[in-house]
Design a protein around this motif. Structure first.
Motif, PDB file in Angstrom:
ATOM      1  N   VAL A 219       0.852  -1.188   0.000  1.00  8.59           N
ATOM      2  CA  VAL A 219       0.000   0.000   0.000  1.00  8.59           C
ATOM      3  C   VAL A 219       0.882   1.230   0.000  1.00  8.59           C
ATOM      4  N   VAL A 220       0.460   2.257  -0.727  1.00  8.22           N
ATOM      5  CA  VAL A 220       1.139   3.548  -0.679  1.00  8.22           C
ATOM      6  C   VAL A 220       0.119   4.576  -0.205  1.00  8.22           C
ATOM      7  N   ASP A 221       0.529   5.401   0.774  1.00  8.50           N
ATOM      8  CA  ASP A 221      -0.418   6.380   1.310  1.00  8.50           C
ATOM      9  C   ASP A 221      -0.377   7.673   0.486  1.00  8.50           C
ATOM     10  N   ASP A 222      -1.190   8.647   0.880  1.00 10.50           N
ATOM     11  CA  ASP A 222      -1.301   9.898   0.127  1.00 10.50           C
ATOM     12  C   ASP A 222      -0.005  10.704   0.104  1.00 10.50           C
ATOM     13  N   ASP A 223       0.886  10.439   1.068  1.00  4.49           N
ATOM     14  CA  ASP A 223       2.165  11.146   1.112  1.00  4.49           C
ATOM     15  C   ASP A 223       3.265  10.399   0.362  1.00  4.49           C
ATOM     16  N   GLY A 224       2.928   9.269  -0.238  1.00  4.38           N
ATOM     17  CA  GLY A 224       3.910   8.501  -0.991  1.00  4.38           C
ATOM     18  C   GLY A 224       4.694   7.501  -0.171  1.00  4.38           C
ATOM     19  N   GLN A 225       4.262   7.260   1.070  1.00  6.41           N
ATOM     20  CA  GLN A 225       4.943   6.288   1.931  1.00  6.41           C
ATOM     21  C   GLN A 225       4.448   4.894   1.590  1.00  6.41           C
ATOM     22  N   LEU A 226       5.388   3.949   1.420  1.00  7.98           N
ATOM     23  CA  LEU A 226       5.076   2.589   1.016  1.00  7.98           C
ATOM     24  C   LEU A 226       5.072   1.656   2.222  1.00  7.98           C
ATOM     25  N   TYR A 227       4.062   0.782   2.309  1.00  9.95           N
ATOM     26  CA  TYR A 227       3.935  -0.193   3.388  1.00  9.95           C
ATOM     27  C   TYR A 227       3.791  -1.587   2.780  1.00  9.95           C
ATOM     28  N   LEU A 228       4.399  -2.574   3.434  1.00 11.22           N
ATOM     29  CA  LEU A 228       4.380  -3.950   2.968  1.00 11.22           C
ATOM     30  C   LEU A 228       3.928  -4.860   4.096  1.00 11.22           C
ATOM     31  N   ALA A 229       2.903  -5.673   3.848  1.00 13.71           N
ATOM     32  CA  ALA A 229       2.438  -6.664   4.823  1.00 13.71           C
ATOM     33  C   ALA A 229       3.089  -8.003   4.501  1.00 13.71           C
ATOM     34  N   LEU A 230       3.700  -8.617   5.532  1.00 19.71           N
ATOM     35  CA  LEU A 230       4.380  -9.908   5.381  1.00 19.71           C
ATOM     36  C   LEU A 230       3.628 -10.971   6.175  1.00 19.71           C
ATOM     37  N   ARG A 231       3.230 -12.035   5.487  1.00 20.12           N
ATOM     38  CA  ARG A 231       2.476 -13.102   6.151  1.00 20.12           C
ATOM     39  C   ARG A 231       3.334 -13.867   7.153  1.00 20.12           C
ATOM     40  N   ASP A 232       4.517 -14.337   6.741  1.00 21.25           N
ATOM     41  CA  ASP A 232       5.331 -15.178   7.619  1.00 21.25           C
ATOM     42  C   ASP A 232       5.835 -14.437   8.853  1.00 21.25           C
ATOM     43  N   GLN A 233       6.168 -13.165   8.714  1.00 21.67           N
ATOM     44  CA  GLN A 233       6.641 -12.401   9.862  1.00 21.67           C
ATOM     45  C   GLN A 233       5.492 -11.735  10.623  1.00 21.67           C
ATOM     46  N   MET A 234       4.278 -11.873  10.104  1.00 21.30           N
ATOM     47  CA  MET A 234       3.084 -11.277  10.701  1.00 21.30           C
ATOM     48  C   MET A 234       3.343  -9.826  11.106  1.00 21.30           C
TER      49      MET A 234
END
Length: 124
Positions: free
Chosen positions: A99-114
């Motif tokens: 996901v990228v927010d309105d400010d351009g910050q990128l987030y990544l969800a990892l299943r194995d590391q929860m």
């Protein structure tokens, strides 16, 4: 542009899109590994996570990524693991969402590391 839909194929490694100007399904890029997630920022830059834990940036030109354009590897070694190091030296297991927010910050969800990681900003 607004109304364009990007699709990360989980089998076949293809990044596809449907534009709002005709509705045809087109392949933007084919990756070596199956894809896990895709997101687009306000400028039209596309970020893709593959099943091997790599994150790629496809910079937009004129608001739309063109097939055959440069692809930049921005994170992950491609070897699953739990070393949440910096950039392409990090081992990321089982990406599930990007996901990228309105400010351009990128987030990544990892299943194995929860966990959800906030990735350093990348400027195309």
């Amino acid at each position: 542009p607004e109304g364009t839909i990007y699709i990360a194929e989980s089998e076949g490694g293809r990044l596809r899109r449907v534009t709002n100007t005709g509705g045809a399904l087109e392949t933007v890029h084919t990756f070596e590994q199956d894809l896990a997630a895709v997101t687009v920022d306000r400028a039209g830059n596309v970020y893709v996570a593959d099943e091997e834990g790599r994150i790629f940036l496809l910079p937009a030109g004129d608001g739309l990524v063109a097939p055959g354009n440069a692809v930049v590897h921005i994170a992950g070694t491609g070897t699953p693991g739990a070393d949440l190091g910096v950039g392409t030296k990090s081992s990321l297991s089982a990406p599930r969402d990007l996901v990228v927010d309105d400010d351009g910050q990128l987030y990544l969800a990892l299943r194995d590391q929860m966990t959800v990681l906030q990735l350093a900003r990348v400027r195309p």
